[in-house]
Design a protein around this motif. Structure first.
Motif, PDB file in Angstrom:
ATOM      1  N   SER A 207      -5.975  -2.196   0.919  1.00 51.90           N
ATOM      2  CA  SER A 207      -4.799  -1.836   0.125  1.00 51.90           C
ATOM      3  C   SER A 207      -3.520  -2.289   0.833  1.00 51.90           C
ATOM      4  O   SER A 207      -3.566  -2.827   1.940  1.00 51.90           O
ATOM      5  CB  SER A 207      -4.754  -0.316  -0.079  1.00 51.90           C
ATOM      6  OG  SER A 207      -4.338   0.306   1.125  1.00 51.90           O
ATOM      7  N   MET A 208      -2.405  -1.983   0.190  1.00 48.57           N
ATOM      8  CA  MET A 208      -1.091  -2.268   0.773  1.00 48.57           C
ATOM      9  C   MET A 208      -0.948  -1.621   2.146  1.00 48.57           C
ATOM     10  O   MET A 208      -0.195  -2.110   2.993  1.00 48.57           O
ATOM     11  CB  MET A 208      -0.034  -1.667  -0.155  1.00 48.57           C
ATOM     12  CG  MET A 208       1.066  -2.522  -0.718  1.00 48.57           C
ATOM     13  SD  MET A 208       0.915  -4.271  -0.684  1.00 48.57           S
ATOM     14  CE  MET A 208       2.160  -4.652   0.508  1.00 48.57           C
TER      15      MET A 208
ATOM     16  N   ASN B 187      -3.959   0.833  -5.799  1.00 51.38           N
ATOM     17  CA  ASN B 187      -4.936   1.034  -6.855  1.00 51.38           C
ATOM     18  C   ASN B 187      -5.622   2.383  -6.685  1.00 51.38           C
ATOM     19  O   ASN B 187      -5.501   3.020  -5.659  1.00 51.38           O
ATOM     20  CB  ASN B 187      -5.982  -0.093  -6.732  1.00 51.38           C
ATOM     21  CG  ASN B 187      -6.658  -0.383  -8.037  1.00 51.38           C
ATOM     22  OD1 ASN B 187      -6.197   0.063  -9.087  1.00 51.38           O
ATOM     23  ND2 ASN B 187      -7.768  -1.101  -7.990  1.00 51.38           N
TER      24      ASN B 187
ATOM     25  N   LYS C 115      -3.182 -12.360  -3.398  1.00 49.22           N
ATOM     26  CA  LYS C 115      -3.113 -12.482  -4.857  1.00 49.22           C
ATOM     27  C   LYS C 115      -3.161 -13.939  -5.328  1.00 49.22           C
ATOM     28  O   LYS C 115      -3.179 -14.210  -6.525  1.00 49.22           O
ATOM     29  CB  LYS C 115      -1.838 -11.798  -5.382  1.00 49.22           C
ATOM     30  CG  LYS C 115      -1.916 -10.275  -5.345  1.00 49.22           C
ATOM     31  CD  LYS C 115      -0.687  -9.649  -5.978  1.00 49.22           C
ATOM     32  CE  LYS C 115      -0.815  -8.123  -6.063  1.00 49.22           C
ATOM     33  NZ  LYS C 115      -1.819  -7.668  -7.040  1.00 49.22           N
TER      34      LYS C 115
ATOM     35  N   LEU D  20       0.406 -10.278   1.012  1.00 52.66           N
ATOM     36  CA  LEU D  20       0.155  -9.849  -0.364  1.00 52.66           C
ATOM     37  C   LEU D  20       0.077 -11.058  -1.301  1.00 52.66           C
ATOM     38  O   LEU D  20      -0.845 -11.162  -2.130  1.00 52.66           O
ATOM     39  CB  LEU D  20       1.263  -8.876  -0.821  1.00 52.66           C
ATOM     40  CG  LEU D  20       1.159  -8.363  -2.246  1.00 52.66           C
ATOM     41  CD1 LEU D  20      -0.134  -7.583  -2.470  1.00 52.66           C
ATOM     42  CD2 LEU D  20       2.372  -7.478  -2.589  1.00 52.66           C
TER      43      LEU D  20
ATOM     44  N   GLU E 130       2.663  -6.279  -7.628  1.00 51.06           N
ATOM     45  CA  GLU E 130       1.521  -5.454  -8.019  1.00 51.06           C
ATOM     46  C   GLU E 130       1.535  -5.197  -9.536  1.00 51.06           C
ATOM     47  O   GLU E 130       0.500  -5.223 -10.192  1.00 51.06           O
ATOM     48  CB  GLU E 130       1.622  -4.139  -7.236  1.00 51.06           C
ATOM     49  CG  GLU E 130       0.444  -3.261  -7.276  1.00 51.06           C
ATOM     50  CD  GLU E 130      -0.834  -3.845  -6.674  1.00 51.06           C
ATOM     51  OE1 GLU E 130      -0.790  -4.864  -5.981  1.00 51.06           O
ATOM     52  OE2 GLU E 130      -1.884  -3.255  -6.952  1.00 51.06           O
TER      53      GLU E 130
ATOM     54  N   GLU F 269       5.875  -3.847  -5.095  1.00 49.27           N
ATOM     55  CA  GLU F 269       5.619  -3.136  -6.358  1.00 49.27           C
ATOM     56  C   GLU F 269       5.724  -4.108  -7.535  1.00 49.27           C
ATOM     57  O   GLU F 269       4.941  -4.048  -8.481  1.00 49.27           O
ATOM     58  CB  GLU F 269       6.607  -1.972  -6.537  1.00 49.27           C
ATOM     59  CG  GLU F 269       6.493  -0.876  -5.471  1.00 49.27           C
ATOM     60  CD  GLU F 269       5.451   0.206  -5.767  1.00 49.27           C
ATOM     61  OE1 GLU F 269       4.908   0.236  -6.886  1.00 49.27           O
ATOM     62  OE2 GLU F 269       5.162   0.992  -4.844  1.00 49.27           O
TER      63      GLU F 269
ATOM     64  N   PRO G  17      -5.697  -6.069  -6.780  1.00 53.30           N
ATOM     65  CA  PRO G  17      -4.749  -4.947  -6.751  1.00 53.30           C
ATOM     66  C   PRO G  17      -4.731  -4.284  -5.380  1.00 53.30           C
ATOM     67  O   PRO G  17      -5.778  -4.106  -4.761  1.00 53.30           O
ATOM     68  CB  PRO G  17      -5.282  -3.992  -7.819  1.00 53.30           C
ATOM     69  CG  PRO G  17      -6.685  -4.398  -8.062  1.00 53.30           C
ATOM     70  CD  PRO G  17      -6.803  -5.855  -7.715  1.00 53.30           C
TER      71      PRO G  17
END
Ligand SMILES: N[C@@H](CCC(=O)N[C@@H](CS)C(=O)NCC(=O)O)C(=O)O
Length: 223
Positions: free
Chosen positions: A161-162, A83, A23, A19, A73, A70, A80
């Motif tokens: 996504s996550m 999302n 990012k 993550l 995020e 979280e 993201p």
């Protein structure tokens, strides 16, 4: 600067590393072994579990991979990973729970116990029946992932996504420990090959746990 307390084969730490990589957040790694925690680590997280993410300048200490995810995020807009619509976000969180809880309990945790903890802590040989059971259960999880990928571009929907990060983190540890038989799982193998080639994944694939070596295919992007 962020510091991530982790060890190389902790899937929850890997999820946070992926993550932060996606990012573009810089961090230093601090190696910590939860089975022999330092005093510093125990003071940071009373639960005694990795990962823990610390930013001394900001006076922030975060523990538990889902709480950390979280936080990142909510505070970093780039890439993201939770999302979309409320229903879409619920689907992402359902799949994160599936991989963090079920995949971990069925596959990653038994493999870590048999192949890593027994080797390092109790110096016992692995129990082959436990290893076979973990690999059999892995097939069931991969079947479900194959089905998801047949029906959606990414595990939870149209974008990464996550859920993808959580799954890739668990699978990467299981694969390192020789617990994934890729035969018959072409969809998931293709999805995972895309991950392996991402810049966020490369540092994980090159890292090694001193006494445990991964199979040859582990860090090959097209394997
Ligand atoms: N729910 C936690 C699970 C973290 C976890 O179980 N970490 C393992 C290492 S991968 C650990 O520290 N285990 C030691 C223990 O439970 O005492 C999270 O998502 O961060």
């Amino acid at each position: 600067m962020w510091q991530l307390y982790q060890f190389p084969l902790c899937p929850f730490s890997r999820k946070i590393r992926l993550l932060m990589g996606e990012k573009g957040v810089a961090y230093d790694l601090v190696r910590e072994h939860p089975w022999a925690p330092s005093d510093t680590f125990h003071n940071l997280n009373a639960a005694g579990r990795t990962p823990v993410l610390v930013n001394e300048e900001k006076g922030i200490t975060l523990a538990d991979s889902r709480a950390i995810a979280e936080y990142l995020e909510e505070t970093i807009d780039t890439s993201p990973m939770i999302n979309g619509t409320a229903a879409g976000r619920a689907e992402i969180r359902r799949l994160v729970a599936l991989f963090d809880e079920n995949f971990y309990a069925d596959v990653t945790a038994p493999l870590l116990h048999e192949r890593m903890k027994k080797r390092i802590i109790t110096r016992q040989p692995p129990d082959s029946r436990q290893l076979r059971d973990a690999m059999r259960l892995a097939h069931g999880h991969l079947d479900y992932m194959d089905w998801l990928i047949d029906n959606r571009p990414w595990l939870a929907g149209s974008t990464m996504s996550m859920a993808d990060l959580a799954a890739a983190a668990q699978i990467s540890v299981a694969d390192y420990l020789g617990g994934i038989d890729w035969k018959g799982h072409e969809q998931t193998r293709g999805w995972y090959a895309v991950f392996k080639s991402r810049p966020s994944f490369r540092p994980l694939l090159s890292e090694r746990m001193d006494v445990i070596k991964p199979p040859a295919h582990y860090s090959q992007v097209d394997a």
